[in-house]
Enzyme design. Structure first.
Site, PDB file in Angstrom:
ATOM      1  N   SER A 191       0.841  -1.199   0.000  1.00 30.33           N
ATOM      2  CA  SER A 191       0.000   0.000   0.000  1.00 30.33           C
ATOM      3  C   SER A 191       0.875   1.248   0.000  1.00 30.33           C
ATOM      4  O   SER A 191       2.071   1.161  -0.284  1.00 30.33           O
ATOM      5  CB  SER A 191      -0.938  -0.033   1.212  1.00 30.33           C
ATOM      6  N   ASN A 192       0.309   2.395   0.299  1.00 30.51           N
ATOM      7  CA  ASN A 192       1.102   3.626   0.381  1.00 30.51           C
ATOM      8  C   ASN A 192       0.583   4.472   1.538  1.00 30.51           C
ATOM      9  O   ASN A 192      -0.352   4.090   2.235  1.00 30.51           O
ATOM     10  CB  ASN A 192       1.067   4.387  -0.954  1.00 30.51           C
ATOM     11  N   ARG A 193       1.191   5.628   1.744  1.00 32.18           N
ATOM     12  CA  ARG A 193       0.941   6.383   2.972  1.00 32.18           C
ATOM     13  C   ARG A 193      -0.235   7.344   2.894  1.00 32.18           C
ATOM     14  O   ARG A 193      -0.455   8.131   3.811  1.00 32.18           O
ATOM     15  CB  ARG A 193       2.207   7.153   3.359  1.00 32.18           C
TER      16      ARG A 193
ATOM     17  N   ALA B 139      -5.077   7.617  -3.900  1.00 30.86           N
ATOM     18  CA  ALA B 139      -3.716   7.244  -4.283  1.00 30.86           C
ATOM     19  C   ALA B 139      -3.719   5.740  -4.536  1.00 30.86           C
ATOM     20  O   ALA B 139      -3.358   4.955  -3.649  1.00 30.86           O
ATOM     21  CB  ALA B 139      -2.745   7.613  -3.174  1.00 30.86           C
TER      22      ALA B 139
END
Ligand code: CTP
Length: 398
Positions: A209-211, A276
């Site tokens: 995943s991402n932040r 995102a």
């Protein structure tokens, strides 16, 4: 000061929830609104008028019989852009439905022709009583808006039935929507917002995943609701609460997001793609949790679909599409390429390397680039203020 100079009549009737009205009065005043508070005599038993005077900086009225105020009910009813009654007790609702005017607040409501918002609060059985239900139906038929009541603890103990007044934030969101939507081109428009990161499974337990926290997209959704839009919020997993008045469609992977956007886009007037999405996913997620004892793990990743690029082709003709370009260190030219490549009307560029911008903070510093080339550099603002400026740009081309 989003409500600067807007006039609100805040009626308070006598229930324990009247302590929550203090927060409503305070927050409206902070937003710049001019708030006239009228208490019923029983509300004044719960919270003294002086409390509201201190919170609003204005005189507070209770009685029809104050010297020099004989026409107060007519003036207050006429001058307010919006009348709100919070809490609205069963008794106040019954009197309003009957058109009684035996105290200042009910007289104001009878003299009122403009919009009225009620936030009922009472014992759950009083709320369920056919008398209350019929009275509320009568007021709704007359065009009054009703928010709540919610399910939860009552003064007399826990309850799993509606009765309790909704929280001040919810009343405030409806007040803002009623005041702001009349002047907005987004009123009645369908706005599709995506938010947050997506996650791609590595195995049944682990994800890639991402932040992204989802804050920017949630702020856009709340701002669009405040302008009177019908908002659809498609969100990756986040810790955020759903904004007031908005049902969230939860998604997990970029493919889930693509499907949800493709489905909702047909009816949308505006798309704000603040999500995102994960750009890569493991080519072959493992069916079972891989034990760490097996040593180093090599993952082969494949690119996911570009959701914007793949859905924008079949988009409705008049759709206004807004994308984001998150770059690390500069990147305005890359943002411009994304604007053209993804056939957007606007791209919102932000540089995650700048202090106060990017992930997991409540502020952002963005540049909005329009398809025609116009560039708007914004200072460091709260994400909610950034959302407002993005929607200002959208309204200009709607
Ligand atoms: N976006 C998308 N689908 C993806 C990735 C991004 O629709 N798989 C959208 C984002 O929601 C955003 C815009 O495209 O509105 C730009 O996202 P960004 O991550 O900056 O650009 P990418 O196209 O992914 O390009 P790169 O990662 O190479 O910078």
């Amino acid at each position: 000061m989003i409500l600067a100079g807007r006039r609100v009549l805040l009626g308070v009737s006598g229930g324990i929830a009247s302590y929550k009205s203090c927060t409503i009065a305070r927050r409206l005043t902070e937003a710049g609104a001019v708030v006239d508070v009228v208490l019923t005599p029983s509300a004044a038993e719960f919270v003294r008028p002086v409390t509201f005077e201190a919170l609003t900086g204005r005189p507070v009225l209770v009685s029809l019989w104050e010297p020099g105020q004989s026409l107060a009910h007519v003036h207050l009813a006429r001058d307010a852009e919006l009348a709100v009654v919070a809490p609205a007790t069963a008794n106040l609702i019954a009197r309003a439905a009957l058109g009684l005017a035996d105290d200042l607040l009910s007289a104001c409501l009878l003299a009122r022709t403009g919009p009225v918002l009620l936030a009922p609060a009472m014992n759950d059985r009083m709320f369920a009583h056919p008398a209350t239900q019929e009275n509320l139906a009568t007021l709704e038929k007359r065009g009054w808006e009703i928010v709540g009541p919610a399910v939860g603890a009552l003064a007399e103990g826990p309850s799993d039935l509606p009765g309790r007044m909704v929280e001040p934030e919810e009343v405030l969101a409806h007040i803002e929507r009623l005041l702001r939507s009349s002047g907005s081109r987004l009123r009645g428009k369908r706005v599709l917002v995506t938010a947050g990161a997506t996650r791609e499974p590595i195995d049944p337990v682990r994800v890639l995943s991402n932040r992204s926290s989802g804050r920017m997209g949630y702020a856009v959704a709340a701002a669009a609701f405040a302008r009177g839009a019908d908002v659809v919020l498609v969100s990756g997993p986040t810790a955020l609460e759903a904004p007031v008045g908005i049902a969230v469609t939860p998604v997990e992977t970029t493919e889930d997001l693509r499907r949800a956007v493709a489905r909702e886009l047909k009816r949308a007037d505006v798309l704000v793609m603040a999500a995102a999405p994960s750009d890569f996913r493991p080519r072959a997620p493992a069916g079972a949790k891989r034990p760490r004892g097996e040593g180093a793990l090599k993952l082969e990743l494949e690119p996911t679909d570009d959701v914007l690029a793949s859905t924008v082709k079949g988009r409705p003709k008049n759709l206004v599409a807004v994308g984001f370009a998150l770059e690390v260190g500069g990147g305005l030219d890359r943002a411009r390429e994304k604007l053209m490549g993804k056939q957007l009307d606007f791209i919102v560029h932000n540089d995650a390397a700048e202090p106060g911008a990017g992930f997991e903070v409540d502020t952002n510093r963005v540049t909005i680039i329009a398809r025609g080339g116009e560039v708007t550099n914004l200072p460091l603002l709260s994400k909610r203020d950034v959302a407002e400026r993005i929607l200002d740009a959208v309204e200009r081309v709607l």
